[in-house]
Design an enzyme around this catalytic site. Sequence first.
Site, PDB file in Angstrom:
ATOM      1  CG  ASP A 109      -1.728   1.246   1.361  1.00  0.00           C
ATOM      2  OD1 ASP A 109      -2.675   1.438   0.574  1.00  0.00           O
ATOM      3  OD2 ASP A 109      -1.423   2.056   2.255  1.00  0.00           O
ATOM      4  CD  GLU A 139      -3.262  -1.888  -1.325  1.00  0.00           C
ATOM      5  OE1 GLU A 139      -3.552  -0.686  -1.487  1.00  0.00           O
ATOM      6  OE2 GLU A 139      -3.566  -2.526  -0.287  1.00  0.00           O
TER       7      GLU A 139
END
Length: 244
Positions: A66, A138
């Site tokens: 992320d 991610e």
Amino acid sequence: MEPLLHGNPLSSTDVDLTALSKGVGHLFVRPELAAEALTHRSALDRQPELKAAFPNGNERLEFLGDRVLSLAMADFLLRRFPQEREGELARRHAALVRAETLVEIAAAIGLGSHLRLGDSERAHGNSVKPNILADALEALLGAIFLDAGLPAAAASVEFLWGERLNSQAAAPRDPKTALQEWAQARRLPLPAYREVDREGPPHEPVFVVDVALKGHDPAQGRGGSKREAERLAAMTLLERLEKA
């Protein structure tokens, strides 16, 4: 930085690394990182060897990925749009890294077919839940960062996002801001948002939000966060208003 592995690395022979590498634009030097990124926590209960290798599933790599995505995207946008102000860059960034975009990209490369999941985490028709797809993408970016560093991860971001990075001539407007501007231009009260329901299990809620605007039927949005549900509700209402 040490790899986020525990115990002996799990064999990744059940992962089609050739197809995966083609999909993400990166050939893994340490395939165990790819295996970790593809392991959802729900797969651990009935597979002791997975739990021994990756006791947290892909959650730690998702946490890292992320941040990698956010930084790589911010750097790309600064280079791609040198004349834009912070607000415009922020809107582009938000549109490119939001969950819906991640899900579209993950689906486009067939990421769901590579994931290790428990049966409870598959949606209807054996498809993969959207939030799991977004998290896994991610996690893969986090794995690429650990495998080869930020330049490789940034290159994968540019590869995966492709035309999305260059297709917008103007910075996208946030739907909530656009709806507010629509109301103000017509001297209407500001839109009012209200959470009307919360679906799903406590650890993975889906928020249901209504948005009301004087003189118009309300619209509804569902999302993994209240903010996302509000954004989707505003988008739905704005699309309806602009077609009227």
